[in-house]
Design an enzyme around this catalytic site. Structure first.
Site, PDB file in Angstrom:
ATOM      1  N   TYR A  52       0.904  -3.132  -8.324  1.00  0.00           N
ATOM      2  CA  TYR A  52       1.043  -4.522  -7.900  1.00  0.00           C
ATOM      3  C   TYR A  52       0.036  -4.850  -6.783  1.00  0.00           C
ATOM      4  O   TYR A  52      -0.357  -5.994  -6.609  1.00  0.00           O
ATOM      5  CB  TYR A  52       2.447  -4.766  -7.332  1.00  0.00           C
ATOM      6  CG  TYR A  52       3.545  -5.008  -8.348  1.00  0.00           C
ATOM      7  CD1 TYR A  52       3.346  -4.854  -9.724  1.00  0.00           C
ATOM      8  CD2 TYR A  52       4.813  -5.394  -7.918  1.00  0.00           C
ATOM      9  CE1 TYR A  52       4.378  -5.082 -10.627  1.00  0.00           C
ATOM     10  CE2 TYR A  52       5.838  -5.633  -8.818  1.00  0.00           C
ATOM     11  CZ  TYR A  52       5.621  -5.474 -10.167  1.00  0.00           C
ATOM     12  OH  TYR A  52       6.646  -5.702 -11.057  1.00  0.00           O
ATOM     13  N   GLY A  53      -0.324  -3.822  -6.032  1.00  0.00           N
ATOM     14  CA  GLY A  53      -1.120  -4.036  -4.812  1.00  0.00           C
ATOM     15  C   GLY A  53      -2.489  -4.635  -5.040  1.00  0.00           C
ATOM     16  O   GLY A  53      -3.076  -5.214  -4.127  1.00  0.00           O
TER      17      GLY A  53
ATOM     18  N   THR B  75       4.783  -5.251  -1.582  1.00  0.00           N
ATOM     19  CA  THR B  75       3.853  -6.236  -2.137  1.00  0.00           C
ATOM     20  C   THR B  75       4.625  -7.394  -2.751  1.00  0.00           C
ATOM     21  O   THR B  75       4.335  -8.567  -2.489  1.00  0.00           O
ATOM     22  CB  THR B  75       2.959  -5.562  -3.207  1.00  0.00           C
ATOM     23  OG1 THR B  75       2.501  -4.310  -2.695  1.00  0.00           O
ATOM     24  CG2 THR B  75       1.786  -6.436  -3.584  1.00  0.00           C
TER      25      THR B  75
ATOM     26  N   CYS C 157       4.510   0.347   2.421  1.00  0.00           N
ATOM     27  CA  CYS C 157       4.524   0.420   0.955  1.00  0.00           C
ATOM     28  C   CYS C 157       5.597   1.445   0.640  1.00  0.00           C
ATOM     29  O   CYS C 157       5.627   2.527   1.260  1.00  0.00           O
ATOM     30  CB  CYS C 157       3.174   0.889   0.426  1.00  0.00           C
ATOM     31  SG  CYS C 157       3.208   1.296  -1.339  1.00  0.00           S
ATOM     32  N   THR C 158       6.479   1.129  -0.299  1.00  0.00           N
ATOM     33  CA  THR C 158       7.610   2.035  -0.536  1.00  0.00           C
ATOM     34  C   THR C 158       7.188   3.357  -1.189  1.00  0.00           C
ATOM     35  O   THR C 158       7.979   4.296  -1.252  1.00  0.00           O
ATOM     36  CB  THR C 158       8.695   1.340  -1.385  1.00  0.00           C
ATOM     37  OG1 THR C 158       8.088   0.831  -2.587  1.00  0.00           O
ATOM     38  CG2 THR C 158       9.342   0.210  -0.616  1.00  0.00           C
ATOM     39  N   HIS C 159       5.951   3.435  -1.661  1.00  0.00           N
ATOM     40  CA  HIS C 159       5.464   4.724  -2.172  1.00  0.00           C
ATOM     41  C   HIS C 159       5.158   5.703  -1.015  1.00  0.00           C
ATOM     42  O   HIS C 159       5.197   6.912  -1.208  1.00  0.00           O
ATOM     43  CB  HIS C 159       4.165   4.532  -2.971  1.00  0.00           C
ATOM     44  CG  HIS C 159       4.375   4.060  -4.381  1.00  0.00           C
ATOM     45  ND1 HIS C 159       4.744   2.773  -4.687  1.00  0.00           N
ATOM     46  CD2 HIS C 159       4.255   4.719  -5.567  1.00  0.00           C
ATOM     47  CE1 HIS C 159       4.832   2.648  -6.005  1.00  0.00           C
ATOM     48  NE2 HIS C 159       4.544   3.809  -6.561  1.00  0.00           N
TER      49      HIS C 159
ATOM     50  N   CYS D 109       9.837  -3.158  -2.909  1.00  0.00           N
ATOM     51  CA  CYS D 109       8.384  -3.139  -2.996  1.00  0.00           C
ATOM     52  C   CYS D 109       7.867  -4.110  -1.941  1.00  0.00           C
ATOM     53  O   CYS D 109       8.285  -5.272  -1.912  1.00  0.00           O
ATOM     54  CB  CYS D 109       7.969  -3.595  -4.390  1.00  0.00           C
ATOM     55  SG  CYS D 109       6.211  -3.920  -4.555  1.00  0.00           S
TER      56      CYS D 109
ATOM     57  N   ASP E 143      10.715  -1.972  -8.294  1.00  0.00           N
ATOM     58  CA  ASP E 143       9.392  -1.689  -7.726  1.00  0.00           C
ATOM     59  C   ASP E 143       8.428  -1.611  -8.907  1.00  0.00           C
ATOM     60  O   ASP E 143       8.840  -1.620 -10.070  1.00  0.00           O
ATOM     61  CB  ASP E 143       9.421  -0.350  -6.967  1.00  0.00           C
ATOM     62  CG  ASP E 143       8.069   0.007  -6.358  1.00  0.00           C
ATOM     63  OD1 ASP E 143       7.380  -0.891  -5.845  1.00  0.00           O
ATOM     64  OD2 ASP E 143       7.687   1.197  -6.407  1.00  0.00           O
ATOM     65  N   SER E 144       7.136  -1.506  -8.594  1.00  0.00           N
ATOM     66  CA  SER E 144       6.157  -1.334  -9.659  1.00  0.00           C
ATOM     67  C   SER E 144       6.258   0.064 -10.280  1.00  0.00           C
ATOM     68  O   SER E 144       5.840   0.266 -11.412  1.00  0.00           O
ATOM     69  CB  SER E 144       4.747  -1.524  -9.092  1.00  0.00           C
ATOM     70  OG  SER E 144       4.549  -0.616  -8.022  1.00  0.00           O
TER      71      SER E 144
ATOM     72  N   GLU F  62       2.067   8.299  -7.528  1.00  0.00           N
ATOM     73  CA  GLU F  62       2.426   8.180  -8.954  1.00  0.00           C
ATOM     74  C   GLU F  62       1.972   9.426  -9.724  1.00  0.00           C
ATOM     75  O   GLU F  62       2.579   9.825 -10.708  1.00  0.00           O
ATOM     76  CB  GLU F  62       1.797   6.923  -9.563  1.00  0.00           C
ATOM     77  CG  GLU F  62       2.471   5.635  -9.142  1.00  0.00           C
ATOM     78  CD  GLU F  62       3.891   5.445  -9.697  1.00  0.00           C
ATOM     79  OE1 GLU F  62       4.167   5.861 -10.832  1.00  0.00           O
ATOM     80  OE2 GLU F  62       4.731   4.871  -8.965  1.00  0.00           O
TER      81      GLU F  62
HETATM   82  N1  DGL Z   1       5.546   0.274  -3.869  1.00  0.00           N
HETATM   83  C1  DGL Z   1       4.877  -0.950  -3.760  1.00  0.00           C
HETATM   84  C2  DGL Z   1       4.838  -1.542  -2.395  1.00  0.00           C
HETATM   85  O1  DGL Z   1       5.736  -1.246  -1.606  1.00  0.00           O
HETATM   86  C3  DGL Z   1       3.737  -1.293  -4.674  1.00  0.00           C
HETATM   87  C4  DGL Z   1       2.631  -0.341  -4.917  1.00  0.00           C
HETATM   88  C5  DGL Z   1       1.678  -0.897  -5.963  1.00  0.00           C
HETATM   89  O2  DGL Z   1       2.151  -1.099  -7.081  1.00  0.00           O
HETATM   90  O3  DGL Z   1       0.503  -1.161  -5.640  1.00  0.00           O
HETATM   91  O4  DGL Z   1       3.997  -2.320  -2.060  1.00  0.00           O
END
Ligand code: DGL
Length: 273
Positions: free
Chosen positions: A45-46, A79, A191-193, A77, A13-14, A157
Site C-alpha cells: 500500500y505504501g 498507510t 508501519c505495522t510490518h 495499517c 492490513d496489506s 513479507e
Molecule cells: N503495514 C502497512 C503500514 O502499516 C503497509 C505496508 C505496505 O503495504 O506498504 O503502513
C-alpha cells in the site's frame, strides 16, 4: 439475529504487518473473535496513491460488513489509517472504525524526554504527514523527523527478519535520522510490518533510543470503546478467521511462523473484494 456483542472484530492490513496488531488485540481481549484480512493481491500500500488506498479500504470495510457482520473495524495499517480513516468513519457510521496513527503517536509522545521523535513508515504514510499532525495535536513543542523505509515492508513479507542484508538496509535508512547532534530519543515504528524487525532496529540504535509502536495502545483503545458501547463479547472467542486476496500459500507460510501457530488451508480463505 445473533447478539452483536458476539460478532467478530475486523482487522486488516496489506499483508502480515497487521498481525502485530492482531496479536496485541488477542492478548488484551481474549474473549473476542477476530477476522483478519490481508490484501495480499495489492500489497504494498505504501507506494500507492491516496485515492487507490482509500478505494481498497472502502472495499474491504464493505466486505467485512456484508459477509462477516463485524462489530468494529481496526485498520491495522498506518498507510491506510493515514489516507482512509476519516473516509471510513464518515461512510460506515454503524460501526466504530479505529486507526493506528494516533495510538502510535500517543505512545511516542509519552516516551520522549528530549522532545524529538523519529518516525519510520511507508512512502505514503510519510508523504501524508499524518504522524506530524497527530503528534502536534498532542504536543506542539515536539520536533518530528521522518524517513520512508519502504524496502523494510518487502523484507518482512519475505521473512528476512535478520541477517547481514537486513542489518545493512536498516542502517542505511536509520543513519540519516540519528546522525549529528540533538538526535531523536524515540523512534516510532510507523508501519505495522516494522515491529517484526524491532530487535534488529534496537540492536542498531543501542540503549539511548526507545523504540515504540501502536499495537498495545490500539488494543487498549478497542477495549475502552467496546466497554463504553457495551459491546464486549459475552461468549468464548472463536479461532481467528484469516482472509487473503491472493493465494493463501504464501501468507500461510509467513504468518504461521510469526503467529507461532500452524495455520492450515481451512483457516485461510481466498476472497475477492
Ligand atoms: N503495514 C502497512 C503500514 O502499516 C503497509 C505496508 C505496505 O503495504 O506498504 O503502513
Amino acid at each position: 439475529m445473533a447478539n452483536l456483542n458476539d460478532a467478530p472484530i475486523g482487522v486488516f492490513d496489506s499483508g502480515i504487518g497487521g498481525l502485530t496488531v492482531l496479536n496485541a488485540l488477542r492478548q488484551a481481549l481474549p474473549q473476542e473473535s477476530f477476522v483478519y484480512l490481508a490484501d495480499t493481491a495489492r500489497i504494498p500500500y505504501g507506494t500507492k496513491s491516496r485515492e487507490a488506498v482509500i478505494q481498497y479500504a472502502q472495499q474491504i470495510c464493505s466486505q467485512f460488513i456484508r459477509h462477516h457482520r463485524i462489530k468494529a473495524l481496526v485498520i491495522a495499517c498506518n498507510t491506510a489509517s493515514a489516507h482512509a480513516l476519516t473516509t471510513l468513519q464518515q461512510e460506515f457510521t454503524d460501526i466504530p472504525v479505529l486507526g493506528v496513527i494516533v495510538p502510535g503517536a500517543t505512545a511516542a509522545v509519552h516516551t520522549t524526554r528530549n522532545k524529538h521523535i523519529a518516525v519510520i513508515a511507508t512512502e505514503g504514510a510519510v508523504r501524508s504527514r499524518a504522524y506530524e499532525a497527530a503528534i502536534a495535536t498532542l504536543d506542539k513543542s515536539i520536533r518530528v523527523s521522518s524517513q520512508a523505509c519502504q524496502l523494510l515492508v518487502s523484507l518482512v513479507e519475505e521473512g528476512w527478519l535478520e541477517g547481514d542484508i537486513t542489518d545493512r538496509i536498516i542502517q542505511r535508512y536509520l543513519e540519516p535520522l540519528f546522525n549529528g547532534s540533538n538526535t531523536p530519543d524515540t523512534l516510532v515504528l510507523g508501519c505495522t510490518h516494522f515491529p517484526l524487525l524491532k530487535s534488529r532496529i534496537e540492536n542498531y540504535l543501542g540503549k539511548n533510543v526507545s523504540v515504540v509502536d501502536s499495537a498495545s495502545n490500539v488494543a487498549k483503545e478497542v477495549f475502552n470503546l467496546l466497554e463504553q458501547r457495551q459491546l464486549l463479547s459475552t461468549v468464548h472467542s472463536k479461532p481467528t478467521q484469516f482472509l487473503v486476496t491472493d493465494s493463501p500459500q504464501r501468507f500461510i507460510a509467513t504468518a504461521s511462523i510469526f503467529l507461532g501457530e500452524s495455520l492450515d488451508e481451512s483457516r485461510v480463505q481466498h476472497i475477492s473484494v
